[in-house]
Structures are given as structure tokens and as C-alpha cells.
Design a protein around this motif. Structure first.
Motif, PDB file in Angstrom:
ATOM      1  N   VAL A   1       0.908  -1.161   0.143  1.00 20.78           N
ATOM      2  CA  VAL A   1      -0.091   0.078  -0.124  1.00 20.78           C
ATOM      3  C   VAL A   1       0.892   1.134  -0.009  1.00 20.78           C
ATOM      4  O   VAL A   1       0.687   2.209  -0.846  1.00 20.78           O
ATOM      5  N   ALA A   2       1.829   1.280   0.830  1.00 18.59           N
ATOM      6  CA  ALA A   2       2.760   2.558   1.047  1.00 18.59           C
ATOM      7  C   ALA A   2       3.459   2.731  -0.319  1.00 18.59           C
ATOM      8  O   ALA A   2       3.509   3.702  -0.631  1.00 18.59           O
ATOM      9  N   TRP A   3       4.029   1.662  -1.217  1.00 15.02           N
ATOM     10  CA  TRP A   3       4.458   2.046  -2.296  1.00 15.02           C
ATOM     11  C   TRP A   3       3.550   2.511  -3.314  1.00 15.02           C
ATOM     12  O   TRP A   3       4.005   3.130  -4.370  1.00 15.02           O
ATOM     13  N   HIS A   4       2.465   1.817  -3.467  1.00 11.25           N
ATOM     14  CA  HIS A   4       1.436   2.161  -4.311  1.00 11.25           C
ATOM     15  C   HIS A   4       1.078   3.649  -4.262  1.00 11.25           C
ATOM     16  O   HIS A   4       0.820   4.584  -5.041  1.00 11.25           O
ATOM     17  N   ARG A   5       0.887   4.004  -2.775  1.00 13.37           N
ATOM     18  CA  ARG A   5       0.409   5.471  -2.533  1.00 13.37           C
ATOM     19  C   ARG A   5       1.612   6.358  -2.887  1.00 13.37           C
ATOM     20  O   ARG A   5       1.487   7.387  -3.544  1.00 13.37           O
ATOM     21  N   ALA A   6       2.924   5.939  -2.829  1.00 11.64           N
ATOM     22  CA  ALA A   6       3.953   6.827  -3.246  1.00 11.64           C
ATOM     23  C   ALA A   6       3.944   6.820  -4.696  1.00 11.64           C
ATOM     24  O   ALA A   6       4.232   7.898  -5.357  1.00 11.64           O
ATOM     25  N   ALA A   7       3.594   5.880  -5.436  1.00 15.81           N
ATOM     26  CA  ALA A   7       3.512   5.795  -7.018  1.00 15.81           C
ATOM     27  C   ALA A   7       2.312   6.996  -7.561  1.00 15.81           C
ATOM     28  O   ALA A   7       2.484   7.546  -8.524  1.00 15.81           O
TER      29      ALA A   7
ATOM     30  N   ASP B   1       2.185  12.164   4.950  1.00 11.17           N
ATOM     31  CA  ASP B   1       1.722  10.974   5.419  1.00 11.17           C
ATOM     32  C   ASP B   1       2.142   9.769   4.602  1.00 11.17           C
ATOM     33  O   ASP B   1       2.538   8.610   5.080  1.00 11.17           O
ATOM     34  N   VAL B   2       2.443   9.753   3.411  1.00 12.48           N
ATOM     35  CA  VAL B   2       2.915   8.747   2.481  1.00 12.48           C
ATOM     36  C   VAL B   2       4.126   8.766   2.822  1.00 12.48           C
ATOM     37  O   VAL B   2       4.889   7.291   2.953  1.00 12.48           O
ATOM     38  N   ALA B   3       5.222   9.511   3.210  1.00 16.78           N
ATOM     39  CA  ALA B   3       6.506   9.606   3.547  1.00 16.78           C
ATOM     40  C   ALA B   3       6.491   8.820   4.770  1.00 16.78           C
ATOM     41  O   ALA B   3       7.568   7.789   4.883  1.00 16.78           O
ATOM     42  N   ILE B   4       5.389   9.001   5.869  1.00 17.31           N
ATOM     43  CA  ILE B   4       5.656   8.288   7.167  1.00 17.31           C
ATOM     44  C   ILE B   4       5.178   6.566   6.967  1.00 17.31           C
ATOM     45  O   ILE B   4       6.010   5.906   7.641  1.00 17.31           O
ATOM     46  N   ALA B   5       4.528   6.654   5.779  1.00 20.49           N
ATOM     47  CA  ALA B   5       4.170   5.234   5.492  1.00 20.49           C
ATOM     48  C   ALA B   5       5.287   4.602   5.142  1.00 20.49           C
ATOM     49  O   ALA B   5       5.509   3.112   5.319  1.00 20.49           O
ATOM     50  N   LEU B   6       6.128   5.278   4.149  1.00 20.38           N
ATOM     51  CA  LEU B   6       7.384   4.519   3.756  1.00 20.38           C
ATOM     52  C   LEU B   6       8.415   4.120   4.848  1.00 20.38           C
ATOM     53  O   LEU B   6       9.133   3.352   4.751  1.00 20.38           O
ATOM     54  N   ASP B   7       8.510   5.185   5.791  1.00 26.12           N
ATOM     55  CA  ASP B   7       9.344   4.965   7.081  1.00 26.12           C
ATOM     56  C   ASP B   7       9.020   3.798   7.702  1.00 26.12           C
ATOM     57  O   ASP B   7       9.739   2.877   7.885  1.00 26.12           O
ATOM     58  N   GLY B   8       7.418   3.254   7.561  1.00 28.49           N
ATOM     59  CA  GLY B   8       7.050   2.164   8.440  1.00 28.49           C
ATOM     60  C   GLY B   8       7.633   1.077   7.474  1.00 28.49           C
ATOM     61  O   GLY B   8       8.103  -0.184   8.010  1.00 28.49           O
ATOM     62  N   SER B   9       7.640   1.191   6.334  1.00 24.79           N
ATOM     63  CA  SER B   9       7.741  -0.046   5.258  1.00 24.79           C
ATOM     64  C   SER B   9       9.493  -0.099   5.328  1.00 24.79           C
ATOM     65  O   SER B   9       9.849  -1.420   5.343  1.00 24.79           O
ATOM     66  N   ALA B  10      10.287   0.732   5.507  1.00 28.24           N
ATOM     67  CA  ALA B  10      11.598   0.625   5.690  1.00 28.24           C
ATOM     68  C   ALA B  10      12.152   0.196   6.880  1.00 28.24           C
ATOM     69  O   ALA B  10      12.959  -1.041   7.051  1.00 28.24           O
TER      70      ALA B  10
ATOM     71  N   ARG C   1      16.703  14.204   6.785  1.00 28.36           N
ATOM     72  CA  ARG C   1      16.864  13.156   7.917  1.00 28.36           C
ATOM     73  C   ARG C   1      16.750  11.654   7.218  1.00 28.36           C
ATOM     74  O   ARG C   1      17.384  10.887   7.719  1.00 28.36           O
ATOM     75  N   ARG C   2      15.575  11.675   6.301  1.00 26.14           N
ATOM     76  CA  ARG C   2      15.372  10.428   5.555  1.00 26.14           C
ATOM     77  C   ARG C   2      16.631  10.036   4.712  1.00 26.14           C
ATOM     78  O   ARG C   2      17.113   8.750   4.679  1.00 26.14           O
ATOM     79  N   LEU C   3      17.147  11.071   4.185  1.00 26.65           N
ATOM     80  CA  LEU C   3      18.226  10.910   3.480  1.00 26.65           C
ATOM     81  C   LEU C   3      19.563  10.132   4.113  1.00 26.65           C
ATOM     82  O   LEU C   3      20.272   9.401   3.699  1.00 26.65           O
ATOM     83  N   VAL C   4      19.870  10.977   5.331  1.00 30.26           N
ATOM     84  CA  VAL C   4      20.806  10.502   6.146  1.00 30.26           C
ATOM     85  C   VAL C   4      20.248   9.058   6.984  1.00 30.26           C
ATOM     86  O   VAL C   4      21.506   8.294   6.619  1.00 30.26           O
ATOM     87  N   ARG C   5      19.115   8.751   7.094  1.00 29.33           N
ATOM     88  CA  ARG C   5      19.066   7.551   7.316  1.00 29.33           C
ATOM     89  C   ARG C   5      19.090   6.308   6.446  1.00 29.33           C
ATOM     90  O   ARG C   5      19.846   5.211   6.438  1.00 29.33           O
ATOM     91  N   ALA C   6      18.892   6.835   5.263  1.00 27.67           N
ATOM     92  CA  ALA C   6      19.077   5.718   3.887  1.00 27.67           C
ATOM     93  C   ALA C   6      20.774   5.733   3.839  1.00 27.67           C
ATOM     94  O   ALA C   6      20.959   4.425   3.378  1.00 27.67           O
ATOM     95  N   ALA C   7      21.306   6.771   3.969  1.00 27.97           N
ATOM     96  CA  ALA C   7      22.904   6.536   3.882  1.00 27.97           C
ATOM     97  C   ALA C   7      23.490   5.483   4.807  1.00 27.97           C
ATOM     98  O   ALA C   7      24.306   4.825   4.604  1.00 27.97           O
ATOM     99  N   GLU C   8      22.865   5.674   6.129  1.00 23.97           N
ATOM    100  CA  GLU C   8      23.519   4.713   7.243  1.00 23.97           C
ATOM    101  C   GLU C   8      23.208   3.397   6.711  1.00 23.97           C
ATOM    102  O   GLU C   8      23.872   2.534   6.903  1.00 23.97           O
TER     103      GLU C   8
END
Length: 917
Positions: free
Chosen positions: A353-359, A367-376, A407-414
Motif C-alpha cells: 500500500v505504501a509503495w502504491h500510494r507513493a507511486a 503521510d505517504v512518507a511516514i508510511a514509507l518509513d514504516g515500510s523501511a 533526515r530520511r536521506l541520512v538514515r538511508a545513507a546509514e
């Protein structure tokens, strides 16, 4: 079109596939089919799979699609779905790991290798009664977690009734790059077969069009079939525009065919192309929402007639993955967004759901970004780090606030750093650095940027680290600060950081004010400042009760710290329960770390068969999880054993290989261990001068006390060599300096070696008191060292013409060396005994010494009553491989049955495990 049973022009390729899938003895168990889109890979594999199934094989299939590449273990779930009920027979840790990976359990997947082991065990269980064939189509579109598991399985099925065949457009990268033993590259069909295929697909095609199609399709079966059908429907006399690349032409063909479909059908086909699952219900429900009216499968009949899709068992599938891609690419952006939005409203899985909402999003949406945080976060728990990185990066793109985006880019880099993708890390950090980050996020970025190659080589970098740690602490990120210090302290240990850098790290951890009861504090101090803080760390470690600790990672860290500081018995006390628990949890990375520390502890403590077993397992796991440092450290244990047991050439070769690999990396601690092995080999081989020259620079050490601690196992060898070379004055100076170092760091191993050294370097009027004192100082905990001291004492007594007295320590030395199978030293004890007039024949080798390290390990477990299946689960081997090893073990031990093996359970070398289970 011809029936599938009669593939045109592929008889040779099909025969080759039949041999692999049928398990021919002279064929590999894996095969990769390479070829361009539409070249016939799927048709060829499907035909071979049908033939294998007709012979009784169980065929399991997974097919990669672009939209599923971001879903962890999506391909594995599809592959193992038909046999998943059999997972109930797996050991509970493996069963739990597999179910967690498929989202059927809330248990976190801490290690992808736990999932891989579970998949391997499940397949071996199925292969116990029939052959199993795994088919992985379009490998380039299968998610990374699944391909990692497939690679793990592929490396271990040589002795199993399992075959893997995969298809891809080009040679795979990453985990699958080197595991598919044989490659079958498909080219186009020959002219005759191509003509037959066109005639079967479009009888009566205009001769001019037929000729041009055969010339320009280059034998590509999909192009021949699809374009011949399309061209057969053209009005007579139609001219075909100049040729474009086949894949583009096919995409245009598909797009043209979908444009001819009725609106509801076209929408349903687009939804199917964008869906990351084959469920017909999902497609029809979402398509109904998109068109605003209920749809049934009848709506898809035009697409079925147009040979775009097919329905089977509640699933909708495209006739070729290229169709899915072309249809999605050919749709307008608004159409794709509407389809994604509809799917997001009907799918049950939060990640999908998160990925389709993002697309579907056309503008930033927190809200969609937060859903992707949960997916991550869920992907990270399942071990799918690459998916987590993609989720966070997509979430960053959808973040309205620049600080949240950063913040999300830094976490992705980590997380990308965990993957070893430094190029991705650099790109993400570069982008994040341009944004207005919160102070803590800026600290995290600077820390990750400063980590660089993971070594923190110079003082300025280490000072910057200390400042970052202080800022992390002030920002409330104490765990991040401790983890950062531990990472750099361990890296500094292996790269031999100088005193100032070590002091900087030790001072930084002190400023955090964390109690010494935290294992990370002890780890930082042990690795960063073993000389300056060693006695403090050992005092704390001696108060810790291993049985009161539950976390195997904490136990392993404490064991490694104790080992670094030379407290080998204490190290073993922590490592044994750690190894049991890490093994039970299938945490292979942590298990490799614990095993290598245990192997070196066993080497020092005289448990050489245990050391060999632990080292062999370390090497095996290190290869499996691609950790070269673990492999090298395990091989150096093998080198030390080879030198001590009379194979110096083997030891030299191992040391040379390790040096060639690690010298360019500046891994001075690994090089110091290699030097110790070289010195031991030279001394065993009678090359005392070479041993002295090798070890003097290491043990003289200068200001690098930590490097001397790494090489402390070579002290006794150095002293022996110095005595033989007549370099007593130099050796006395080194031993005097080492005495001061031992007092500072508190290393029991160094103290034991110095107790050994002092009587050998003393004048005759002082030697005997020093020999007696050393023999009474507890050197029995170091059997090899103790035996050498007995040999030296007996030799000294003989030279003092006290022949009768000399025989007692010389006999004890001979027996101790024989028990260790330390033949070069055992022969020296015999020579000394013969010099006293006592007969001393050669040692009779024990039967178990004829076994390899893995054979001893397997024999020991079998002697304790474990079945082949149980042994295989412990050692990550197939039951068939275990049986093959035992087949060779029995004649070597002079026995004929498993019952006789049980009677040998008490023999040295057949204790079975590098743990106290």
C-alpha cells in the motif's frame, strides 16, 4: 503457434537443460540461461521444467517483475509457497525466521542468513524423497533478499537432489554473480526454424512482409510471433517503417494492441501491469474502483484473445514480462497514478500500500512518507536492507519539509553503508548536506561522512570523531555514540591506531559516563586502549557472570575483549554460551566473529583439535557470508597448527596468502598474526635465525604496545630463536621491556610467556630457581608453553650433567607434545632423552589425527549420538554430505559401524564442537 512440446530449433539447448534438471552425475546442479528479451528463455525453461515434473521432480518457480523488486523476499515467497507447509518440520529458529521473512510473524529477522538457512533446510527436506527443481525467471527483476538466499542455497546443493535454473538478460551481479556454475547463452533461431515459427503463428502472411520479418527479427522468437500476428492483420499493401530495435518495436506493438482494447479491459490490464502480485481479485477490485463500475473476469476476455494475458487458478499473468513493462511504460502518467491509487485502496499489505500510494502521489505528502518509513523499518527487520534504503529515499522525495527530507536521506545513507554501497552513501549524503538539517541529523551526517573507509587513520579524524561523540551525547543519542566508538575502536585495532588515537577514543568513552557494565564500553577500552586500560577492563570482566547474560552478541563482545587482553580462559567462558546461542539463532555473522575468537583461545589453551574445528567452521562461514577477514583469521589458526604439528611449508603458504591480501589494506594486526605464524613455522623447521629476524621488530614494538599485544603469542618462539642464535642480550632487553608492558596491560598470556622466557635467558646460577618458579606459576593452563618449558628445563639439567633428574621433565615434555601432536617439539624431546641414554622411539600417530578438521568435527558429533540430519543442521551441511564424510571416517579410524564410533567419543579430537554444549 506450435505446441509447447515441440520447441523449434532448441533441441540441443533442451537436452542440456534436461541433464542439469535430471541430476546427471557429470553435470553441475545450477544453470543460467542468458539471452535478450523475447529470445525464448521462458519457453525453453518451461518445457524443461515440464519434462522434469513428468519424471517425478517437484518444480518450484518464481518470476521477477520490476514492481516486486523492492519487496523483500517476494520472490522467495512465490518460490517456496507450494512447500511452505513442510516448514513445520524445521527447527524452530529457522521456521520462525522464514515465517517472519514472509510477514507471517512479528519476529524480527536479524540476519538474512537465518532465512537462507531455513530455505536450504526446507529444500533439503523436500529433496529427501524426490528431486527438487528451482526455477528463477528474470533474475534481474527478483528482489535482492531473494537472490541472496538463492545464492546461499546454490553454493550448498552439490550433494543434494536439488537443481537451480535461472534466466536473465545479462550476467547477474551481486550474490548470484559466481554461483551459477554453467551458462547457456541463447541466440536467435536458425532461418529454417524461424520460418516455421512465423508460418505457424501467422499462416498466409504476405510474402514480402514475411521475408522482411525474417531478415530483421534476427531469429528472436517473441518478435517473430508477436510481429507476425500484428502484421498479418494489416491491410494489404501496408508498408512497414524502417526498422527500430526489436525491444522498442515490441513495446510499440504491445501499446498498439492495448489501445485497441475496450476501456474497462485496458484499465484492468494496466492495473495488472502495475500490481506487485498476480491476484486476479486484486486486479479486478482495483480496476472496478478505477472505472467506477464492477468488473468481472469477462472484462479481460479481449486481452486474453489478444494474447496479452492469461488466467490460471485465480491469477492473472502476462504472456511475457516485457508485455507488463511495455504496457506500464506506454500509459499516460495520470492513468498510472489512478491505477496505483486504486491498488492502494484494495491491497491488504501495508508495504505494498505504501509503495502504491507513493507511486500515485503527484506532490509531496508527509503521510505517504511516514508510511514509507514504516515500510523501511519492516524491511530492515526482515533483513532486506536494500529495500529499506529505497523506501527511505522515496520517502525523502515525498517529504514536504526539507529537514525531514534530509533526515530520511541520512538514515538511508546509514543503511546503505551496511550494504557496503559507498557510492550510494556518498550520493545520499551529498544531497542531504545541501538541506537545512536538524543538529542531530547534521551530526549523524558528519559521523557517516567521516567514517569514510571505516578506518579513521589519522589523529585529526579521530579528534573529529570524539567531538561528534560528545555532540551525540549532548543530543541524547547515547547508543549512537557508543556504537560509533565501538565501530572505530575495532577498526583501529585491526589497523593498529597509534597511542594518541587510542587515547582519544578511550577518553571519549570515559566522558560519556556510561558504567563499565555496558559491554560496548569494555569493548571500546579493550580494542582502543589495551595497554592503558587493560587491567581496568579485566577487573570488570572477572566480576561478570556469563550465565547471567542472555544476549549472545554481548557475550561474544566480552569474549573478544578478554581474548584481546590475553585472558584466554575468561574469553572461552564468555564465548562458549555465545556460540551456542548464535548457532541456535542462525546468526552467521556473529557466529563467525565468536568462533574465530574461540579458535585463538583454544590455540593458547592447548585445545588444538577444538581450535582446528572452530577455525574450519569460521573459514566455511566466512566464505559463505563473504567476510574475508574472518576467513583469513581462521586460516591463520590453521597455519599456527600446521607449524606446530610439523607442516611449516603449509604454514608459510597460509601466512603469505594472508599478507598478500591484507598488506595493501594496512591491516597491521592481521599482518602481526601472520608474522607470528611465520616465526613459529621457521622455529619448527629449524630456521632459528629467520624466526628471530621476523619476531624482533614485532616484539620490540616501540611505542606501539597494542601491536605487541597482538603478537604476544610469538614471545616464547622469539626467545627460543634468540637462545639458539646467541642473541641473549637483545632478547633480554626485549623481555625487560615486555615485563613493563605486561604490568600495565595485565595480560595473562603475556605474563605466562615471560615466565617461560626468563629462565631460558638467565645465567646458570639463576636459571634453576626461575625454572622452578615458572613451573609452579600455573603454566599448565598453557599446555604447549608448559611442555616447552619442561623441555627447556630438562635440556638445562642434562647440560648441567644432572642426567637422571633431566629425564623426568623430558619425559613429561614428550608426553605433552605427543598429546598435542606437536611433532617437531616431540622429536626434540626424544633427542634430548636419547642424549641421556634413554631409548625414545618415534611417536605412534593416533588414528583420529588422520582425519581432516571437518571429519573430526562430524565424527565427534556422530560419536555423541547425533543423526546425519542433526549434524547437518548444526554445520549447515546436507545430510548426504555428512554421510559422505562418515564414509571416509570409518576406515581411517579402523571401525565399520556407528556403534563403534560411539565408543571413541572420549578420544582427543572427537569432542565435536567449539563450545561447551
Amino acid at each position: 503457434m506450435p505446441a509447447a512440446e515441440h520447441l523449434l530449433g532448441r533441441a540441443g539447448e533442451l537436452a542440456r537443460l534436461d541433464l542439469v534438471l535430471g541430476g546427471a552425475s557429470d553435470c553441475p546442479s545450477t544453470l543460467l540461461v542468458l539471452g535478450d528479451p523475447g529470445i525464448g528463455k521462458s519457453a525453453l525453461i518451461a518445457q524443461a521444467a515440464r519434462r522434469a515434473a513428468a519424471r517425478g521432480a517437484v518444480v518450484l518457480t518464481t518470476t521477477g517483475v520490476p514492481s516486486e523488486a523492492r519487496l523483500p523476499f517476494a520472490g522467495l515467497h512465490q518460490l517456496l509457497g507450494p512447500v511452505l507447509p513442510a516448514a513445520a518440520r524445521l527447527p524452530r529458529p529457522q521456521r520462525d525466521a522464514l515465517l517472519a521473512a514472509f510477514g507471517r510473524s512479528e519476529t524480527a529477522v536479524g540476519d538474512i542468513f537465518a532465512v537462507a538457512l531455513a530455505a536450504l533446510s526446507l529444500l533439503r527436506d523436500c529433496a529427501g524423497t524426490t528431486r527438487v527443481v528451482l526455477v528463477a525467471e528474470d533474475l534481474h527483476w527478483i528482489d535482492r533478499a531473494t537472490t541472496d538466499v538463492l545464492a546461499f542455497v546454490a553454493r550448498r546443493i552439490d550433494a543434494d537432489a536439488v537443481a537451480i535454473v535461472a534466466s536473465a538478460r545479462e550476467a547477474p551481479r551481486g550474490a548470484m554473480a559466481d554461483v551459477l556454475a554453467e551458462v547457456l547463452t541463447l541466440g536467435g533461431l536458425d532461418d529454417v526454424s524461424a520460418g516455421q515459427l512465423v508460418d505457424a503463428s501467422a499462416p498466409g502472411l504476405d510474402a514480402a512482409l514475411r521475408g522482411r520479418l525474417l531478415r530483421e527479427a534476427h531469429g528472436n522468437p517473441l518478435a517473430l510471433v508477436e510481429l507476425s500476428i500484428a502484421w498479418s492483420r494489416l491491410p494489404p499493401g501496408t508498408l512497414i517503417a524502417s526498422w527500430v530495435p526489436v525491444t522498442t518495436r515490441l513495446a510499440h506493438t504491445f501499446a498498439a494492441r492495448i489501445d485497441q482494447l475496450p476501456g474497462p479491459c485496458r484499465t484492468a490490464v494496466l492495473v495488472a501491469a502495475l500490481n506487485d502480485g498476480p491476484s486476479l481479485w486484486e486486479v479486478l477490485t482495483a480496476a472496478s474502483l478505477a472505472v467506477g463500475a464492477p468488473l468481472t473476469s469477462r472484462a479481460l476476455e479481449p486481452a486474453i484473445e489478444a494474447r496479452l494475458v492469461e488466467l490460471a487458478g485465480g491469477d492473472i499473468r502476462f504472456r511475457h514480462p516485457l508485455m507488463r513493462f511495455a504496457i506500464a511504460e506506454g500509459a499516460a502518467l495520470a492513468e498510472r497514478q489512478d491505477a496505483h491509487s486504486a491498488l492502494a485502496r484494495v491491497l491488504p499489505d501495508a508495504d505494498r500500500v505504501a509503495w502504491h500510494r507513493a507511486a500515485a502521489a503527484s506532490e509531496p505528502d508527509e503521510d505517504v512518507a511516514i508510511a514509507l518509513d514504516g515500510s523501511a523499518a519492516r524491511a530492515r527487520r526482515r533483513g532486506a536492507v536494500g529495500v529499506a534504503v529505497a523506501s527511505l529515499e522515496r520517502g525523502a522525495r515525498l517529504s514536504p519539509e526539507p529537514s525531514q527530507r534530509g533526515r530520511r536521506l541520512v538514515r538511508a545513507a546509514e543503511l546503505a553503508f551496511e550494504l557496503g554501497r559507498r557510492d550510494v552513501v556518498q550520493r545520499l549524503l551529498d544531497e542531504a548536506e545541501q538541506l537545512p538539517l536538524d543538529p542531530l541529523d547534521r551530526i549523524r551526517l558528519q559521523w557517516r561522512r567521516g567514517l569514510g573507509d571505516g578506518r579513521w587513520r589519522d589523529v585529526a579524524q579521530t579528534r573529529s570523531l570524539a567531538e561528534l561523540v560528545d555532540r551525540m551525547h549532548r543530543a541524547g543519542e547515547l547508543d549512537l555514540a557508543l556504537d560509533a566508538l565501538l565501530t572505530v575502536a575495532i577498526a583501529g585495532w585491526w589497523t593498529s591506531a597509534d597511542d594518541e588515537r587510542r587515547a582519544t577514543m578511550a577518553d571519549a568513552v570515559d566522558r560519556l559516563g556510561v558504567p563499565d557494565s555496558d559491554a560496548r564500553v569494555l569493548g571500546v577500552l579493550a580494542f582502543a586502549a589495551p595497554v592503558e586500560r587493560g587491567t581496568r577492563v579485566l577487573a570488570v570482566l572477572r566480576r561478570v557472570r556469563a550465565e547471567e547474560l542472555d544476549d549472545p552478541g554481548e557475550l561474544s563482545l566480552l569474549g573478544a575483549a578478554a581474548g584481546v587482553l590475553g585472558a584466554q580462559e575468561l574469553s572461552a567462558a564468555f564465548l562458549d554460551p555465545a556460540i551456542r546461542r548464535l548457532r541456535a539463532q542462525d546468526r552467521l555473522g556473529g557466529l563467525a566473529d565468536a568462533l574465530i575468537s574461540r579458535a585463538w583461545a583454544a590455540w593458547h589453551l592447548g585445545g588444538w583439535d577444538l581450535a582446528a574445528s572452530a577455525a574450519a567452521e569460521t573459514v566455511r562461514i566466512g566464505v559463505q557470508i563473504e567476510r574475508p577477514a574472518a576467513v583469513a583469521a581462521g586460516r591463520l589458526v590453521d597455519g599456527a597448527l600446521a607449524a606446530a604439528r610439523g607442516a611449516p611449508a603449509v604454514a608459510d603458504a597460509i601466512a603469505a596468502d594472508v599478507e598478500a591480501t591484507f598488506r595493501p589494506l594496512g591491516a597491521t594486526s592481521m599482518l602481526a598474526l601472520a608474522t607470528v605464524v611465520r616465526g613459529l613455522a621457521a622455529q619448527a623447521d629449524g630456521r632459528a635465525g629467520e624466526a628471530y629476524d621476523l619476531l624482533l621488530p614485532l616484539l620490540r614494538g616501540g611505542d606501539d604496545g597494542a601491536r605487541v599485544i597482538v603478537g604476544q603469542a610469538g614471545i616464547a618462539v622469539f626467545v627460543d630463536a634468540a637462545v639458539q642464535c646467541g642473541e641473549l642480550a637483545s632478547a633480554r632487553a626485549v623481555v625487560h621491556s615486555l615485563g613493563h608492558l605486561a604490568a600495565r596491560c595485565g595480560s595473562p598470556t603475556m605474563s605466562a610467556h615471560l615466565a617461560y622466557a626468563r629462565p631460558l635467558l638467565a645465567d646458570d646460577d639463576e636459571a634453576e630457581d626461575l625454572f622452578v618458579a615458572a613451573l609452579g606459576s600455573g603454566l599448565a593452563a598453557w599446555p604447549f608453553l608448559d611442555a616447552r618449558l619442561l623441555l627447556a628445563y630438562g635440556s638445562w639439567l642434562r647440560r648441567q650433567r644432572r642426567v637422571g633428574e633431566s629425564r623426568i621433565p623430558l619425559r613429561a615434555a614428550r608426553e605433552a607434545f605427543d598429546a598435542l601432536a606437536a611433532d617437531p617439539w616431540g622429536e626434540r624431546a626424544r633427542q634430548e632423552l636419547r642424549a641421556t641414554g634413554e631409548s625414545a622411539g618415534p611417536r605412534a600417530g593416533a588414528a583420529h589425527e588422520r582425519l581432516t578438521a571437518q571429519e573430526r568435527e562430524i565424527a565427534g558429533l556422530a560419536a555423541r549420538g547425533m543423526t546425519n540430519r542433526e549434524i547437518g543442521q548444526h554445520l549447515y551441511l546436507s545430510p548426504r554430505t555428512v554421510g559422505s564424510h562418515l564414509y571416509h571416517v570409518f576406515p581411517k579410524l579402523g571401525i565399520t559401524s556407528r556403534a563403534e564410533l560411539a565408543g571413541l567419543a572420549g578420544l582427543p579430537g572427537l569432542s565435536g564442537r567449539p563450545e561447551s554444549a
